[in-house]
Design a protein around this motif. Structure first.
Motif, mmCIF file in Angstrom:
data_model
loop_
_atom_site.group_PDB
_atom_site.id
_atom_site.type_symbol
_atom_site.label_atom_id
_atom_site.label_comp_id
_atom_site.label_asym_id
_atom_site.label_seq_id
_atom_site.Cartn_x
_atom_site.Cartn_y
_atom_site.Cartn_z
ATOM 1 N N ALA A 28 0.840 -1.195 0.000
ATOM 2 C CA ALA A 28 0.000 0.000 0.000
ATOM 3 C C ALA A 28 0.880 1.252 0.000
ATOM 4 O O ALA A 28 1.922 1.291 0.643
ATOM 5 C CB ALA A 28 -0.899 0.005 1.208
ATOM 6 N N LEU A 29 0.424 2.271 -0.709
ATOM 7 C CA LEU A 29 1.157 3.531 -0.788
ATOM 8 C C LEU A 29 0.708 4.426 0.369
ATOM 9 O O LEU A 29 -0.489 4.613 0.577
ATOM 10 C CB LEU A 29 0.864 4.202 -2.127
ATOM 11 C CG LEU A 29 1.718 5.363 -2.546
ATOM 12 C CD1 LEU A 29 3.163 4.908 -2.715
ATOM 13 C CD2 LEU A 29 1.227 5.937 -3.850
ATOM 14 N N PRO A 30 1.642 4.983 1.139
ATOM 15 C CA PRO A 30 1.248 5.869 2.242
ATOM 16 C C PRO A 30 0.502 7.093 1.723
ATOM 17 O O PRO A 30 0.687 7.519 0.579
ATOM 18 C CB PRO A 30 2.576 6.283 2.873
ATOM 19 C CG PRO A 30 3.568 5.282 2.421
ATOM 20 C CD PRO A 30 3.082 4.771 1.102
ATOM 21 N N GLU A 31 -0.334 7.665 2.582
ATOM 22 C CA GLU A 31 -1.146 8.819 2.171
ATOM 23 C C GLU A 31 -0.288 10.016 1.785
ATOM 24 O O GLU A 31 -0.622 10.741 0.853
ATOM 25 C CB GLU A 31 -2.093 9.219 3.306
ATOM 26 C CG GLU A 31 -3.276 8.297 3.475
ATOM 27 C CD GLU A 31 -4.252 8.829 4.507
ATOM 28 O OE1 GLU A 31 -4.430 10.071 4.573
ATOM 29 O OE2 GLU A 31 -4.831 8.009 5.216
ATOM 30 N N GLU A 32 0.814 10.217 2.501
ATOM 31 C CA GLU A 32 1.687 11.356 2.191
ATOM 32 C C GLU A 32 2.309 11.204 0.806
ATOM 33 O O GLU A 32 2.425 12.174 0.054
ATOM 34 C CB GLU A 32 2.797 11.484 3.237
ATOM 35 C CG GLU A 32 2.320 11.834 4.626
ATOM 36 C CD GLU A 32 1.886 10.613 5.423
ATOM 37 O OE1 GLU A 32 2.150 9.478 4.966
ATOM 38 O OE2 GLU A 32 1.285 10.801 6.487
ATOM 39 N N ALA A 33 2.687 9.980 0.477
ATOM 40 C CA ALA A 33 3.284 9.747 -0.839
ATOM 41 C C ALA A 33 2.245 9.928 -1.939
ATOM 42 O O ALA A 33 2.546 10.491 -2.999
ATOM 43 C CB ALA A 33 3.884 8.344 -0.901
ATOM 44 N N ALA A 34 1.022 9.469 -1.698
ATOM 45 C CA ALA A 34 -0.040 9.640 -2.692
ATOM 46 C C ALA A 34 -0.351 11.122 -2.894
ATOM 47 O O ALA A 34 -0.553 11.574 -4.027
ATOM 48 C CB ALA A 34 -1.290 8.879 -2.258
ATOM 49 N N ALA A 35 -0.383 11.874 -1.794
ATOM 50 C CA ALA A 35 -0.643 13.311 -1.902
ATOM 51 C C ALA A 35 0.480 14.015 -2.639
ATOM 52 O O ALA A 35 0.237 14.924 -3.451
ATOM 53 C CB ALA A 35 -0.824 13.916 -0.511
ATOM 54 N N ALA A 36 1.717 13.599 -2.371
ATOM 55 C CA ALA A 36 2.855 14.210 -3.067
ATOM 56 C C ALA A 36 2.807 13.911 -4.561
ATOM 57 O O ALA A 36 3.081 14.789 -5.385
ATOM 58 C CB ALA A 36 4.163 13.709 -2.465
ATOM 59 N N MET A 37 2.471 12.683 -4.918
ATOM 60 C CA MET A 37 2.379 12.329 -6.338
ATOM 61 C C MET A 37 1.255 13.111 -7.027
ATOM 62 O O MET A 37 1.392 13.542 -8.168
ATOM 63 C CB MET A 37 2.158 10.824 -6.497
ATOM 64 C CG MET A 37 3.355 9.994 -6.082
ATOM 65 S SD MET A 37 4.835 10.384 -7.031
ATOM 66 C CE MET A 37 4.396 9.721 -8.611
ATOM 67 N N THR A 38 0.150 13.308 -6.329
ATOM 68 C CA THR A 38 -0.951 14.094 -6.889
ATOM 69 C C THR A 38 -0.525 15.544 -7.092
ATOM 70 O O THR A 38 -0.842 16.155 -8.123
ATOM 71 C CB THR A 38 -2.173 14.021 -5.957
ATOM 72 O OG1 THR A 38 -2.528 12.652 -5.761
ATOM 73 C CG2 THR A 38 -3.355 14.761 -6.541
#
Length: 76
Positions: A28-38
């Motif tokens: 699973a991708l951490p929320e911080e990493a997903a937000a950074a990618m977005t």
């Protein structure tokens, strides 16, 4: 000494590699990493949108200069 001479050994190696690859691919991708990618994706989209007018201006200017040189050479 030959490496992986048996067909069963090759099949076992392929199966083991596929099993290990499938377990690491489901992390699973951490929320911080997903937000950074977005955020990075949005920034790249903004840069592309800002670059189109510049690219179009350069192309039109280059074509205009070439046409001007072509017609001015025919006139003189």
């Amino acid at each position: 000494m030959k490496f992986m001479t048996s067909k069963k050994q090759k099949i076992a190696l392929v199966a083991l590699t596929a099993l290990m690859g499938s377990t690491t691919a489901n992390a699973a991708l951490p929320e911080e990493a997903a937000a950074a990618m977005t955020a990075i994706g949005a920034l790249i989209t903004d840069f592309i949108a800002a670059g189109w007018p510049i690219a179009v201006s350069l192309v039109v200017g280059t074509i205009g200069i070439k046409l001007f040189k072509k017609f001015s050479a025919k006139v003189s």
